[in-house]
Design an enzyme around this catalytic site. Structure first.
Site, PDB file in Angstrom:
ATOM      1  N   GLU A 329       0.725  -1.181   0.076  1.00 51.44           N
ATOM      2  CA  GLU A 329      -0.132  -0.365   0.145  1.00 51.44           C
ATOM      3  C   GLU A 329       1.199   1.433   0.387  1.00 51.44           C
ATOM      4  OE1 GLU A 329      -3.071  -0.594  -0.815  1.00 51.44           O
ATOM      5  OE2 GLU A 329      -3.134  -2.025  -0.249  1.00 51.44           O
ATOM      6  N   HIS A 419      -5.325  -5.970 -11.763  1.00 52.59           N
ATOM      7  CA  HIS A 419      -4.953  -7.091 -10.127  1.00 52.59           C
ATOM      8  C   HIS A 419      -4.964  -8.536 -11.323  1.00 52.59           C
ATOM      9  CE1 HIS A 419      -6.898  -4.287  -7.688  1.00 52.59           C
ATOM     10  NE2 HIS A 419      -6.251  -4.761  -7.202  1.00 52.59           N
TER      11      HIS A 419
END
Length: 510
Positions: A329, A419
């Site tokens: 992140e 993704h």
């Protein structure tokens, strides 16, 4: 067929273009090819095969300049007209220690862009339009509102928006027509995955972190010894600073987010002299036990903070407990402040993959299963596997590439496979790590991200960027390893890369 933008090379006294050069044949003629910063348009207008007109080249201006640890200089160019940024790819000119141009990355646009429209809505108008598009989110926070123009001359606003601490988790990018207010594009980035004391994470590993001590207890916020402020707030308690009467009484999810956030910040500082996420000392902020509106078993970067949901599995751990996920992140934040990889298609898959690879390295490169530390009774595996992406239904080569992959159980496409298709680059990166070692691999990844890649970069551009970084820092042998890793996935010397036709495949894990 897909065509990525290319790296443009200087050879002798001329300049040629290619996407497959291993750089071993690169010859830098320092005396003949030295340009000052004021002559950047000359570089673009004298490219042998990809030259653009002088008028088009003159619309490029230097907006950032860096010098890396090897003495290479990198000038980032942006196309502008009448003071407004053109929504095209950035261009980066790379120079050696003598000021000689060694390569140009990006995709110069051979067009003189002129504004052909008017701004009829203004910044306040665009705020109202976005607010009306999010009626259930009462407190939007506008991180950036940038006026831009496309190649057709249409003015629009590119807006980065998140929610206030009291709102539902939101992280969006809009493009809004500045003339009639229509939403041209919308990207949802939400679903991704004082004094110091010693705190232990969920696995009893000790970390030194800054805290505030008082007569009533201890609070998880403070400034570290480099001047960077750290804080963790409670998503279930009006987003207040996490505090408790004693160390042992602290929320373990908050301790995980706090200690791991400090560790990742220190990693980037120790290895790359990076001063926090933005390299300017921005605060390291985390939200734990996020509600969406109920338990939110996920994690994401919202442009200013890491947000970690409250796990829906009572016996499990949140994603804040997994150091590789925290590294993932925070690397999204690093990417946002460097290459700016757009979260769409191949550039978005690169964005995800760089986060996975750096998260893996930051956590010690011991387990290729990303998020494995969060395994529980109900969540039996991690979320992606770098060594064998197919374990989670991801492709491993370009033959399996699919830009229409969807989230499991939903009708929504994965932003062009950000993704899903990241599995291809993940496996390439894992191979590079195994063959070159962590030290060399992490330097190649970081340098290619911050010095070479541009917002609309494709997989072939990542190949060229890593080749350039490997060649400059470690020589031909390292560059050969990088080349072989990309070749094994079908990203090789060819200018165009063959891929399969899109299908209705499904992304196995978010």
């Amino acid at each position: 067929m897909m065509k990525g933008n290319k790296i443009l090379y200087i050879l002798g006294t001329g300049i040629f273009v290619g996407s497959s050069c291993l750089f071993s044949s690169l010859f830098v003629a320092a005396e003949e090819q030295v340009y000052s910063e004021s002559e950047v348009s000359t570089v673009l207008s004298k490219l042998e095969k990809e030259a653009i007109s002088e008028a088009a080249a003159e619309q490029y201006t230097v907006v950032d300049r860096k010098e890396d640890a090897w003495g290479m200089k990198h000038l980032k160019l942006e196309k502008q007209t009448e003071g407004v940024t053109v929504d095209s790819d950035n261009v980066i000119i790379h120079l050696d220690r003598n000021g000689a141009v060694t390569s140009v990355t990006g995709n110069p646009v051979d067009q003189v862009v002129k504004i052909q429209s008017v701004d009829a809505i203004g910044e306040e108008g665009v705020k109202k339009i976005i607010a009306s598009d999010n009626p259930e989110t009462k407190d939007l926070v506008f991180l950036a509102i940038d006026k831009r123009v496309n190649n057709e001359g249409q003015l629009f606003y590119k807006v980065r928006v998140t929610s206030s601490p009291t709102g539902d988790p939101v992280s969006l990018v809009y493009k809004v027509n500045a003339t009639d207010g229509t939403i041209m594009e919308k990207q949802d980035l939400t679903e991704h995955v004082g004094s110091e004391v010693t705190l232990k994470n969920s696995f009893q590993v000790a970390f030194n972190v800054p805290v505030e001590k008082s007569n009533t207890g201890i609070a998880l916020h403070g400034t570290d010894n480099t001047g960077v402020y750290h804080a963790v707030v409670d998503g279930k308690n009006n987003y207040s600073i996490i505090q408790a009467p004693s160390l042992v009484a602290l929320n373990q999810n908050a301790v995980d987010a706090y200690t791991h956030g400090k560790f990742v910040k220190t990693y980037y500082e120790d290895h790359f002299q990076r001063h926090s996420i933005d390299d300017r000392g921005m605060p390291i902020l985390s939200v734990v036990d996020e509600q969406h509106p109920d338990a939110y078993d996920n994690a994401f970067w919202d442009g200013k903070a890491m947000r970690y949901g409250e796990t829906s599995t009572p016996t499990g751990k949140t994603y804040a407990s997994s150091l590789d996920v925290v590294g993932h992140e925070m690397t999204h934040g690093v990417t946002e402040h460097t290459a700016g990889l757009e979260y769409l298609g191949q550039s978005g898959a690169l964005n995800e993959s760089y986060s996975d690879l750096m998260g893996y390295i930051i956590s010690g490169a011991s387990n290729p299963e990303i998020g494995a530390d969060t395994q529980s009774v109900d969540r039996k595996t991690g979320i992606r596997n770098l060594q064998t992406p197919s374990k989670h239904g991801q492709p491993e080569t370009m033959a399996q590439y699919d830009d229409r992959a969807r989230y499991k159980g939903t009708p929504y496409y994965d932003q062009g496979g950000v993704h899903y298709n990241s599995g291809i680059i993940n496996r390439i990166g894992y191979t590079i790590i195994q063959n070159l070692g962590i030290e060399k691999a992490q330097t190649i990844f970081y340098s290619s991200l911050v010095n070479y890649l541009t917002p609309k970069a494709q997989f072939s551009d990542a190949r060229d960027a890593m080749l350039a970084a490997a060649k400059v820092q470690y020589g031909d042998e390292a560059a050969s390893v990088v080349s072989a890793a990309f070749n094994s996935a079908g990203i090789g010397a060819k200018e165009d890369i063959q891929v399969n036709q899109p299908s209705e495949s499904v992304l196995v894990n978010e």
